[in-house]
Design an enzyme around this catalytic site. Structure first.
Site, PDB file in Angstrom:
ATOM      1  N   ARG A 152      -6.614  22.044  37.909  1.00 40.87           N
ATOM      2  CA  ARG A 152      -8.006  21.882  38.638  1.00 40.87           C
ATOM      3  C   ARG A 152      -7.680  21.130  39.918  1.00 40.87           C
ATOM      4  O   ARG A 152      -6.754  20.243  39.860  1.00 40.87           O
ATOM      5  CB  ARG A 152      -8.902  21.049  37.870  1.00 40.87           C
ATOM      6  N   LYS A 176     -10.976  16.463  32.470  1.00 44.94           N
ATOM      7  CA  LYS A 176     -12.373  16.237  32.450  1.00 44.94           C
ATOM      8  C   LYS A 176     -12.660  15.113  31.218  1.00 44.94           C
ATOM      9  O   LYS A 176     -11.737  15.342  30.178  1.00 44.94           O
ATOM     10  CB  LYS A 176     -13.064  17.611  32.025  1.00 44.94           C
ATOM     11  N   HIS A 247      -9.617  27.180  42.583  1.00 41.95           N
ATOM     12  CA  HIS A 247      -9.778  27.540  41.095  1.00 41.95           C
ATOM     13  C   HIS A 247      -9.369  28.863  40.813  1.00 41.95           C
ATOM     14  O   HIS A 247      -8.984  29.261  39.710  1.00 41.95           O
ATOM     15  CB  HIS A 247     -11.194  27.363  40.570  1.00 41.95           C
ATOM     16  N   ARG A 250      -5.664  28.623  39.643  1.00 41.49           N
ATOM     17  CA  ARG A 250      -5.750  28.400  38.091  1.00 41.49           C
ATOM     18  C   ARG A 250      -6.182  29.516  37.144  1.00 41.49           C
ATOM     19  O   ARG A 250      -5.710  29.908  36.169  1.00 41.49           O
ATOM     20  CB  ARG A 250      -6.836  27.274  37.931  1.00 41.49           C
ATOM     21  N   HIS A 273      -8.674  23.211  27.837  1.00 40.43           N
ATOM     22  CA  HIS A 273      -9.873  23.657  27.360  1.00 40.43           C
ATOM     23  C   HIS A 273      -9.925  22.714  25.802  1.00 40.43           C
ATOM     24  O   HIS A 273     -11.051  22.783  25.194  1.00 40.43           O
ATOM     25  CB  HIS A 273      -9.872  25.190  27.197  1.00 40.43           C
ATOM     26  N   TYR A 282      -0.593  12.808  22.443  1.00 37.46           N
ATOM     27  CA  TYR A 282       0.319  13.728  23.191  1.00 37.46           C
ATOM     28  C   TYR A 282       1.888  13.659  22.515  1.00 37.46           C
ATOM     29  O   TYR A 282       2.588  14.453  22.535  1.00 37.46           O
ATOM     30  CB  TYR A 282       0.077  13.471  24.684  1.00 37.46           C
TER      31      TYR A 282
END
Length: 311
Positions: A152, A176, A247, A250, A273, A282
């Site tokens: 993004r 996000k 965008h 992406r 997502h 991670y």
């Protein structure tokens, strides 16, 4: 003769008062319209744009930024209504000679399929970068990171050098909800970023920006607006007549991976997502397996191996 827009906050306050007294709008409606105006004014200030210089294209860029930040189309449509009201007020009160919202279209509600660029079109955009410009290598690295890593624009401008692991072939971004995720990098992205780091060493980095990867020539981090302008300008220079934003790169990357046969779960994980919430989570992933899965279908990896890129 137009009136002065020197004190923007006072003008915005007068506009809000006119909504209450002249339009008879409810308290919630007035507050909503004022929030929309304040968000636009903050965005303009970030980009160094004067209110009197706003054009229809400026407002389209603003809406594109909102879209990239994940603002719903219904909310965008409501904001367009508020901005029309504000600029109509500025025109009627003599602050502006022309209303830039007259040709501004509201986002269409319902199913919307973003534009998709071909690999050849993306290559044409990168080839359109003027090598004589001081920021040429930065723009090449920026384009390859947007496309080759599917970031993004907000993730791009806040990307930290300490989160780029070039030798291992991945980077970590904060997406996000302040969630982190690992993103595999193609060899092309690694090469372009490495070359940019050499150029970056010659910039006068501003305090607080020492760890930011992408800077402007004055040593400040790139703004989202500037990233939009660069991408749009390269599309125009390449003769691409599609509606383009960061965008788009992406979305095109994800589409190319999917069409090439990549695992949907791996794509979702890479794009954030289904995000990796913390670095600890991670660490427990098999990063090499994820990278191998992505690189098997990565459009840049295919190009390097001599396979035909998607058309």
């Amino acid at each position: 003769m137009t009136r002065s827009l020197h004190d923007i906050s006072a003008v915005a306050g007068d506009y809000e008062m006119s909504l209450r007294l002249d339009k008879g709008l409810s308290e919630n409606s007035c507050e909503g319209y004022r929030r929309d105006v304040d968000r636009l004014l903050a965005w303009l200030a970030e980009g160094g744009i004067m209110l009197r210089d706003v054009t229809t294209d400026t407002l389209r860029l603003f809406l594109g930024d909102l879209h990239d930040l994940g603002i719903a189309e219904r909310s965008q449509a409501r904001m367009v209504s508020g901005l029309r009201s504000f600029f109509r007020y500025l025109t009627l009160e003599g602050y502006l000679e022309a209303d830039p919202t007259e040709l501004l279209e509201s986002p269409k509600l319902g199913l919307h399929l973003p534009e998709v660029l071909t690999v050849a079109e993306i290559d044409a955009m990168i080839a359109a970068i003027d090598p004589a410009k001081d920021e040429a290598q930065r723009d090449r690295a920026m384009m390859e990171t947007l496309y080759g890593c599917g970031l993004r624009v907000s993730e791009l401008v806040n990307l930290e050098m300490s989160r780029v692991y070039a030798s291992e072939g991945y980077l970590i971004v904060r997406g996000k909800g302040d969630k982190e995720r690992m993103v595999p990098m193609s060899d092309t992205s690694v090469a372009e970023i490495t070359a940019w780091l050499d150029d970056r060493q010659r910039l006068p980095v501003k305090p607080g920006e020492e760890n930011i990867l992408f800077l402007n020539r004055r040593g400040h981090r790139l703004t989202r607006q500037r990233a939009f302008q660069i991408v749009k300008g390269l599309a125009e220079a390449a003769g691409i007549r599609k509606t383009i934003s960061p965008h788009t790169l992406r979305h095109s990357f994800a589409t190319h991976l999917l069409e090439g046969g990549a695992n949907l779960r791996a794509i979702q994980q890479m794009l954030g997502h289904e995000s990796i919430a913390t670095t600890q989570i991670y660490i427990h992933l098999d990063s090499s397996a994820l990278r191998d899965d992505i690189m098997r279908y990565h459009p840049r990896a295919a190009a390097a191996s001599g396979q035909s890129p998607l058309r």
